[in-house]
Design a protein around this motif. Structure first.
Motif, PDB file in Angstrom:
ATOM      1  N   GLY A 180       0.796  -0.843  -0.100  1.00 28.16           N
ATOM      2  CA  GLY A 180       0.051  -0.031  -0.228  1.00 28.16           C
ATOM      3  C   GLY A 180       1.073   1.561   0.200  1.00 28.16           C
ATOM      4  N   THR A 240       2.652   1.188  -3.327  1.00 24.92           N
ATOM      5  CA  THR A 240       1.721   1.895  -4.649  1.00 24.92           C
ATOM      6  C   THR A 240       1.217   3.510  -4.200  1.00 24.92           C
ATOM      7  OG1 THR A 240       1.440  -0.258  -4.333  1.00 24.92           O
ATOM      8  CG2 THR A 240      -1.031   1.500  -5.294  1.00 24.92           C
ATOM      9  N   HIS A 241       0.549   4.106  -3.310  1.00 25.23           N
ATOM     10  CA  HIS A 241       0.327   5.525  -2.908  1.00 25.23           C
ATOM     11  C   HIS A 241       1.678   6.366  -3.204  1.00 25.23           C
ATOM     12  CE1 HIS A 241      -1.446   9.119  -1.122  1.00 25.23           C
ATOM     13  NE2 HIS A 241       0.040   9.377   0.131  1.00 25.23           N
ATOM     14  N   PRO A 290      -4.631   8.275  -9.517  1.00 16.82           N
ATOM     15  CA  PRO A 290      -3.408   7.436  -9.210  1.00 16.82           C
ATOM     16  C   PRO A 290      -4.380   5.964  -8.796  1.00 16.82           C
ATOM     17  CG  PRO A 290      -3.616   9.176  -7.982  1.00 16.82           C
ATOM     18  CD  PRO A 290      -4.557   9.871  -9.145  1.00 16.82           C
ATOM     19  N   TRP A 291      -3.857   4.625  -8.948  1.00 18.05           N
ATOM     20  CA  TRP A 291      -4.423   3.173  -8.825  1.00 18.05           C
ATOM     21  C   TRP A 291      -4.531   2.781  -7.325  1.00 18.05           C
ATOM     22  CZ3 TRP A 291      -2.619  -1.066  -6.890  1.00 18.05           C
ATOM     23  CH2 TRP A 291      -3.419  -2.449  -6.640  1.00 18.05           C
ATOM     24  N   LYS A 292      -5.406   2.056  -6.897  1.00 17.65           N
ATOM     25  CA  LYS A 292      -5.513   2.406  -5.603  1.00 17.65           C
ATOM     26  C   LYS A 292      -5.910   0.874  -4.834  1.00 17.65           C
ATOM     27  CE  LYS A 292      -8.558   4.652  -4.630  1.00 17.65           C
ATOM     28  NZ  LYS A 292      -8.986   5.268  -5.887  1.00 17.65           N
ATOM     29  N   GLU A 352       2.574   6.058  -7.322  1.00 19.72           N
ATOM     30  CA  GLU A 352       0.649   6.181  -7.666  1.00 19.72           C
ATOM     31  C   GLU A 352       0.840   7.579  -8.093  1.00 19.72           C
ATOM     32  OE1 GLU A 352      -1.403   4.428 -10.084  1.00 19.72           O
ATOM     33  OE2 GLU A 352       0.349   3.101 -10.541  1.00 19.72           O
ATOM     34  N   SER A 408      -7.767  -1.335  -3.784  1.00 20.77           N
ATOM     35  CA  SER A 408      -9.234  -0.994  -3.544  1.00 20.77           C
ATOM     36  C   SER A 408      -9.844  -1.378  -4.740  1.00 20.77           C
ATOM     37  CB  SER A 408      -9.709   0.421  -2.521  1.00 20.77           C
ATOM     38  OG  SER A 408      -9.518   0.999  -3.030  1.00 20.77           O
ATOM     39  N   ASP A 409      -9.249  -0.889  -5.962  1.00 18.75           N
ATOM     40  CA  ASP A 409      -9.192  -1.062  -7.538  1.00 18.75           C
ATOM     41  C   ASP A 409      -9.790  -2.216  -8.054  1.00 18.75           C
ATOM     42  OD1 ASP A 409      -9.257   2.093  -7.157  1.00 18.75           O
ATOM     43  OD2 ASP A 409      -7.619   2.578  -8.916  1.00 18.75           O
TER      44      ASP A 409
END
Length: 215
Positions: free
Chosen positions: A128, A131-132, A141-143, A135, A145-146
């Motif tokens: 996480g 990614t944060h 930004p991709w998360k 992105e 939870s996508d």
């Protein structure tokens, strides 16, 4: 790593910046099979420990996490650009003909002790954060939870966390500090003309600092 005094970069905050801006590192390990090197994206937590904590992950299918053990010594290497330097770019070469080719670069070596983190909570949090961070520059930004929860859970189970407590941090910034400012600037200008801006800009900053300190 061999570090002549004029190329030494001892400032921890500068080395932390190098790692943060160039997070794809080389993880060097040693096991019963000998030396191994893996290319991994790292997340640096500079607030922990004396020199910081590195976090990464590997595929569960990668044998490295089973071939090393918690507490083993490892090395992570980070590089911030490199470039060939022609002696033709030094103004002094055309006067005295006493220059040779070289290669300039900036690197940080993080020595530390590894902890194997084969637990879902650690892996989920580490992915996480990665990614944060990476992105953040995207328009959307991709998360995590996508993706469908079952799919993300399956992907997280396919990786294993690697945590490294940095016990020593060495830095080498080879930018021509042993040259005259005009030679550093000449080589930097040639690099920038070739599109080699990373080392070119670093060399210009080096030349400016040297002009301020040299008599």
């Amino acid at each position: 790593m061999y570090i002549p005094s004029h190329f030494n970069e001892p400032r921890i905050e500068v080395l932390h910046g190098l790692i943060t801006q160039n997070p794809l590192g080389l993880l060097v390990t040693h096991s019963h099979r000998g030396l191994d090197v893996n290319h991994l994206p790292f997340h640096l937590d500079a607030s922990q420990g004396e020199f910081g904590i590195l976090h990464a992950h590997v595929a569960r299918a990668n044998p490295v996490w089973q071939e090393i053990s918690t507490g083993d010594r490892v090395l992570a290497v980070f590089q911030a650009g490199d470039a060939y330097i022609s002696p033709q770019w030094y103004p002094s070469k055309h006067e005295f003909h006493k220059q040779v080719p070289t290669w300039n670069y900036r690197v940080a070596h993080a020595h530390g002790r590894v902890t194997i983190r084969d637990d879902e909570r650690y892996v989920r949090g580490m992915v996480g954060r990665l990614t944060h961070t990476h992105e953040a520059s995207q328009p959307v930004p991709w998360k995590m939870s996508d993706g469908p929860r079952e799919y993300i859970d399956m992907m997280l189970k396919a990786i294993v966390g690697i945590e490294i407590e940095i016990t020593s941090l060495l830095g080498k910034s080879k930018l021509g500090q042993n040259k005259e400012p005009r030679d550093i600037e000449g080589a930097a200008a040639a690099l920038k003309a070739l599109g080699e801006n990373t080392i070119g800009e670093a060399m210009l900053a080096c030349a400016a600092a040297k002009r301020q300190t040299d008599p």
